[in-house]
Design a protein around this motif. Structure first.
Motif, PDB file in Angstrom:
ATOM      1  N   VAL A 158      13.288  30.600 -25.086  1.00 57.37           N
ATOM      2  CA  VAL A 158      13.818  29.298 -24.672  1.00 57.37           C
ATOM      3  C   VAL A 158      15.230  29.482 -24.129  1.00 57.37           C
ATOM      4  CG1 VAL A 158      14.509  27.007 -25.444  1.00 57.37           C
ATOM      5  CG2 VAL A 158      12.407  28.040 -26.324  1.00 57.37           C
ATOM      6  N   LYS A 159      15.425  29.112 -22.896  1.00 57.92           N
ATOM      7  CA  LYS A 159      16.747  29.189 -22.273  1.00 57.92           C
ATOM      8  C   LYS A 159      17.287  27.802 -21.948  1.00 57.92           C
ATOM      9  CE  LYS A 159      16.494  33.819 -20.201  1.00 57.92           C
ATOM     10  NZ  LYS A 159      16.679  34.614 -18.960  1.00 57.92           N
ATOM     11  N   THR A 160      16.471  26.985 -21.310  1.00 59.51           N
ATOM     12  CA  THR A 160      16.887  25.611 -20.984  1.00 59.51           C
ATOM     13  C   THR A 160      16.316  24.668 -22.035  1.00 59.51           C
ATOM     14  OG1 THR A 160      14.949  25.391 -19.558  1.00 59.51           O
ATOM     15  CG2 THR A 160      17.021  26.080 -18.524  1.00 59.51           C
ATOM     16  N   LYS A 161      17.098  24.380 -23.052  1.00 58.61           N
ATOM     17  CA  LYS A 161      16.629  23.530 -24.135  1.00 58.61           C
ATOM     18  C   LYS A 161      16.685  22.059 -23.742  1.00 58.61           C
ATOM     19  CE  LYS A 161      18.127  26.649 -27.826  1.00 58.61           C
ATOM     20  NZ  LYS A 161      18.896  26.780 -29.098  1.00 58.61           N
ATOM     21  N   PRO A 162      15.707  21.270 -24.168  1.00 62.61           N
ATOM     22  CA  PRO A 162      15.758  19.821 -23.906  1.00 62.61           C
ATOM     23  C   PRO A 162      16.884  19.184 -24.718  1.00 62.61           C
ATOM     24  CG  PRO A 162      13.962  20.334 -25.410  1.00 62.61           C
ATOM     25  CD  PRO A 162      14.507  21.659 -24.942  1.00 62.61           C
ATOM     26  N   GLU A 163      17.367  18.056 -24.245  1.00 62.46           N
ATOM     27  CA  GLU A 163      18.421  17.352 -24.974  1.00 62.46           C
ATOM     28  C   GLU A 163      17.819  16.651 -26.185  1.00 62.46           C
ATOM     29  OE1 GLU A 163      20.591  14.756 -22.471  1.00 62.46           O
ATOM     30  OE2 GLU A 163      21.205  16.317 -21.056  1.00 62.46           O
ATOM     31  N   VAL A 164      18.057  17.226 -27.342  1.00 62.66           N
ATOM     32  CA  VAL A 164      17.511  16.699 -28.590  1.00 62.66           C
ATOM     33  C   VAL A 164      18.664  16.363 -29.529  1.00 62.66           C
ATOM     34  CG1 VAL A 164      16.120  17.207 -30.629  1.00 62.66           C
ATOM     35  CG2 VAL A 164      15.369  18.005 -28.385  1.00 62.66           C
ATOM     36  N   GLU A 165      18.706  15.114 -29.953  1.00 65.55           N
ATOM     37  CA  GLU A 165      19.725  14.703 -30.928  1.00 65.55           C
ATOM     38  C   GLU A 165      19.183  14.938 -32.326  1.00 65.55           C
ATOM     39  OE1 GLU A 165      22.297  10.774 -32.340  1.00 65.55           O
ATOM     40  OE2 GLU A 165      20.851  10.640 -30.686  1.00 65.55           O
ATOM     41  N   ARG A 166      19.798  15.863 -33.011  1.00 62.17           N
ATOM     42  CA  ARG A 166      19.345  16.174 -34.367  1.00 62.17           C
ATOM     43  C   ARG A 166      19.747  15.049 -35.311  1.00 62.17           C
ATOM     44  NH1 ARG A 166      21.130  21.133 -38.193  1.00 62.17           N
ATOM     45  NH2 ARG A 166      19.185  21.442 -39.334  1.00 62.17           N
ATOM     46  N   LEU A 167      18.763  14.484 -35.989  1.00 62.56           N
ATOM     47  CA  LEU A 167      18.995  13.323 -36.839  1.00 62.56           C
ATOM     48  C   LEU A 167      19.413  13.729 -38.252  1.00 62.56           C
ATOM     49  CD1 LEU A 167      15.866  11.176 -35.887  1.00 62.56           C
ATOM     50  CD2 LEU A 167      18.190  10.960 -34.991  1.00 62.56           C
ATOM     51  N   ASN A 168      20.268  12.905 -38.833  1.00 66.83           N
ATOM     52  CA  ASN A 168      20.613  13.054 -40.250  1.00 66.83           C
ATOM     53  C   ASN A 168      19.566  12.274 -41.046  1.00 66.83           C
ATOM     54  OD1 ASN A 168      21.685  12.875 -42.885  1.00 66.83           O
ATOM     55  ND2 ASN A 168      23.771  12.978 -42.113  1.00 66.83           N
ATOM     56  N   ILE A 169      18.845  12.962 -41.886  1.00 66.16           N
ATOM     57  CA  ILE A 169      17.734  12.326 -42.596  1.00 66.16           C
ATOM     58  C   ILE A 169      18.189  11.217 -43.523  1.00 66.16           C
ATOM     59  CG2 ILE A 169      17.712  13.877 -44.606  1.00 66.16           C
ATOM     60  CD1 ILE A 169      14.612  13.861 -44.266  1.00 66.16           C
ATOM     61  N   ILE A 189       1.367  25.229 -22.472  1.00 69.62           N
ATOM     62  CA  ILE A 189       2.004  24.313 -21.515  1.00 69.62           C
ATOM     63  C   ILE A 189       1.774  22.853 -21.915  1.00 69.62           C
ATOM     64  CG2 ILE A 189       1.931  23.495 -19.124  1.00 69.62           C
ATOM     65  CD1 ILE A 189       1.445  26.386 -18.273  1.00 69.62           C
ATOM     66  N   ASN A 190       0.561  22.535 -22.374  1.00 65.36           N
ATOM     67  CA  ASN A 190       0.279  21.161 -22.796  1.00 65.36           C
ATOM     68  C   ASN A 190       1.140  20.766 -23.995  1.00 65.36           C
ATOM     69  OD1 ASN A 190      -1.651  20.828 -20.806  1.00 65.36           O
ATOM     70  ND2 ASN A 190      -3.368  21.362 -22.129  1.00 65.36           N
ATOM     71  N   TYR A 191       1.291  21.674 -24.936  1.00 63.75           N
ATOM     72  CA  TYR A 191       2.114  21.363 -26.108  1.00 63.75           C
ATOM     73  C   TYR A 191       3.584  21.258 -25.716  1.00 63.75           C
ATOM     74  CZ  TYR A 191       3.948  21.508 -30.841  1.00 63.75           C
ATOM     75  OH  TYR A 191       4.602  21.202 -32.011  1.00 63.75           O
ATOM     76  N   ARG A 192       4.005  22.096 -24.791  1.00 61.36           N
ATOM     77  CA  ARG A 192       5.391  22.049 -24.291  1.00 61.36           C
ATOM     78  C   ARG A 192       5.680  20.695 -23.657  1.00 61.36           C
ATOM     79  NH1 ARG A 192       6.554  26.359 -19.768  1.00 61.36           N
ATOM     80  NH2 ARG A 192       5.454  24.823 -18.508  1.00 61.36           N
ATOM     81  N   ASN A 193       4.739  20.199 -22.887  1.00 61.04           N
ATOM     82  CA  ASN A 193       4.909  18.879 -22.266  1.00 61.04           C
ATOM     83  C   ASN A 193       4.886  17.760 -23.307  1.00 61.04           C
ATOM     84  OD1 ASN A 193       4.980  20.144 -19.768  1.00 61.04           O
ATOM     85  ND2 ASN A 193       2.785  19.860 -19.398  1.00 61.04           N
ATOM     86  N   LYS A 194       4.050  17.915 -24.319  1.00 60.84           N
ATOM     87  CA  LYS A 194       3.902  16.883 -25.347  1.00 60.84           C
ATOM     88  C   LYS A 194       5.196  16.656 -26.124  1.00 60.84           C
ATOM     89  CE  LYS A 194       1.354  15.881 -29.606  1.00 60.84           C
ATOM     90  NZ  LYS A 194       0.307  16.371 -30.545  1.00 60.84           N
ATOM     91  N   ILE A 195       5.910  17.755 -26.473  1.00 63.34           N
ATOM     92  CA  ILE A 195       7.131  17.630 -27.276  1.00 63.34           C
ATOM     93  C   ILE A 195       8.385  17.551 -26.416  1.00 63.34           C
ATOM     94  CG2 ILE A 195       6.087  18.806 -29.251  1.00 63.34           C
ATOM     95  CD1 ILE A 195       7.655  21.311 -28.481  1.00 63.34           C
ATOM     96  N   GLY A 196       8.205  17.533 -25.109  1.00 61.76           N
ATOM     97  CA  GLY A 196       9.359  17.423 -24.220  1.00 61.76           C
ATOM     98  C   GLY A 196      10.096  18.729 -23.997  1.00 61.76           C
ATOM     99  N   GLY A 197       9.439  19.834 -24.261  1.00 64.21           N
ATOM    100  CA  GLY A 197      10.053  21.144 -24.072  1.00 64.21           C
ATOM    101  C   GLY A 197      10.342  21.805 -25.410  1.00 64.21           C
ATOM    102  N   PHE A 198      10.211  23.136 -25.430  1.00 63.70           N
ATOM    103  CA  PHE A 198      10.481  23.880 -26.656  1.00 63.70           C
ATOM    104  C   PHE A 198      11.977  23.883 -26.956  1.00 63.70           C
ATOM    105  CE2 PHE A 198       6.492  25.955 -25.217  1.00 63.70           C
ATOM    106  CZ  PHE A 198       5.710  25.693 -26.342  1.00 63.70           C
ATOM    107  N   VAL A 199      12.294  23.678 -28.215  1.00 68.19           N
ATOM    108  CA  VAL A 199      13.682  23.779 -28.664  1.00 68.19           C
ATOM    109  C   VAL A 199      13.972  25.186 -29.154  1.00 68.19           C
ATOM    110  CG1 VAL A 199      15.405  22.869 -30.280  1.00 68.19           C
ATOM    111  CG2 VAL A 199      13.690  21.346 -29.303  1.00 68.19           C
ATOM    112  N   GLN A 219       8.563  27.461 -32.328  1.00 66.01           N
ATOM    113  CA  GLN A 219       7.568  26.393 -32.153  1.00 66.01           C
ATOM    114  C   GLN A 219       6.253  26.909 -31.578  1.00 66.01           C
ATOM    115  OE1 GLN A 219      10.541  23.752 -30.094  1.00 66.01           O
ATOM    116  NE2 GLN A 219       9.595  22.182 -31.380  1.00 66.01           N
ATOM    117  N   LEU A 220       6.232  28.150 -31.147  1.00 67.49           N
ATOM    118  CA  LEU A 220       4.975  28.752 -30.709  1.00 67.49           C
ATOM    119  C   LEU A 220       3.994  28.885 -31.869  1.00 67.49           C
ATOM    120  CD1 LEU A 220       6.246  31.542 -28.280  1.00 67.49           C
ATOM    121  CD2 LEU A 220       4.938  29.508 -27.659  1.00 67.49           C
ATOM    122  N   LYS A 221       4.501  28.777 -33.103  1.00 73.48           N
ATOM    123  CA  LYS A 221       3.621  28.811 -34.272  1.00 73.48           C
ATOM    124  C   LYS A 221       2.630  27.652 -34.262  1.00 73.48           C
ATOM    125  CE  LYS A 221       6.649  31.028 -37.706  1.00 73.48           C
ATOM    126  NZ  LYS A 221       7.296  30.819 -39.036  1.00 73.48           N
TER     127      LYS A 221
END
Length: 293
Positions: free
Chosen positions: A220-231, A185-195, A199-201
């Motif tokens: 994961v059902k409700t994914k956080p809004e994450v904009e995937r960046l072009n490197i 739960i702490n890690y889930r909060n830290k990254i803003g939710g599992f994508v 990520q459980l690794k």
């Protein structure tokens, strides 16, 4: 007799010249006598230096050969990541075939089936198959009856959302106690939710078997809004905010990108010192190259 004597009569200048010549001869003989000149010692010293230099070269070659040798540990081929497949020498096409096969909730249960699904060559299979480690219920079905795996047959709709699960719900899984549930739960909060479930690794102390049990009940059902960046377009601050990448590593990535003008594949980043190559499968959730967009 008188003519013979005339040959030994010298003028003063001639006498001085003869004396100087004798003096030079004596001096030269003295130099050769007292000087310790031994060409063999010089040659021996040079050979010794060459031998030492060759030994250093041989030790460097041996060290490089050892560094270039990939040590393979036993693994379950059903969970091969893109990076792991790359280090094993599998092509992208072969890896994609395995991932597509697994997306249908199918499992590879033998080396022969692995080759049939991926299409790897016989030589490649001969190299990596000795390291395949399948669950004991596959290798010894008598010990683990099929009905014990029924929990894995839950559909997506039947599973609980990993991003909303409470500590009490997580603790219902055998192997997950108060400590592990708190870390999740702490890690889930830290990254803003599992994508993604993968990520459980990143949860310290969560082994493969327990993680497999978790993902059979939670996903994961409700994914956080994450904009995937072009490197190839992302700026320094944007990269530094990506999970697993800090400011220093982001700067190294920018320098690498400028040096090579473009990054075709994220796996190129493994050439950067300090890059967490073992997390490339999770980094891909937030970053991509031009071909991924």
């Amino acid at each position: 007799m008188k003519g013979l004597r005339s040959h030994f009569v010298f003028s003063r200048n001639q006498q001085n010249g003869i004396f100087l010549l004798l003096l030079i001869v004596i001096v030269l003989q003295g130099i050769f006598y007292f000087m310790d000149y031994n060409p063999g010692n010089e040659i021996s010293a040079e050979e010794d230096e060459i031998r030492k230099f060759q030994q250093e070269i041989d030790s460097i070659k041996a060290a490089r050969a050892g560094a270039d040798t990939l040590k393979i540990y036993p693994f379950n081929p059903n969970y091969i990541t893109d990076y792991r497949a790359y280090t094993l020498g599998m092509s992208l096409e072969e890896t994609d075939r395995l991932h597509k096969f697994r997306e249908g909730d199918n499992w590879v249960n033998s080396a022969e089936e692995f080759q049939k699904v991926t299409g790897v060559s016989d030589s490649m299979l001969a190299v990596i198959s000795p390291y395949f480690k399948f669950p004991e219920w596959v290798t010894n079905p008598r010990t683990f009856p099929k009905q014990k795996t029924s929990v894995n047959n839950r559909s997506f709709a039947q599973k609980t959302d990993l991003n909303t699960a409470t500590a009490e719900e997580l603790q219902q899984i055998n192997g997950v106690g108060e400590v592990l549930s708190s870390r999740i739960i702490n890690y889930r909060n830290k990254i803003g939710g599992f994508v993604d479930d993968i990520q459980l690794k990143d949860i310290y102390g969560l082994n493969f078997e327990t993680r497999d049990k978790l993902t059979s009940v939670f996903t994961v059902k409700t994914k956080p809004e994450v904009e995937r960046l072009n490197i190839n377009d992302a700026g320094l601050l944007e990269l530094s905010e990506v999970p697993y990448i800090g400011y220093e590593l982001a700067r190294e990535i920018i320098d690498y990108r400028l040096l090579h003008e473009n990054i075709e594949d994220l796996r190129e980043l493994s050439k950067i010192e300090g890059f967490p190559a073992d997390r490339i499968d999770r980094i891909q959730l937030y970053l991509g190259a031009d071909a991924d967009f």
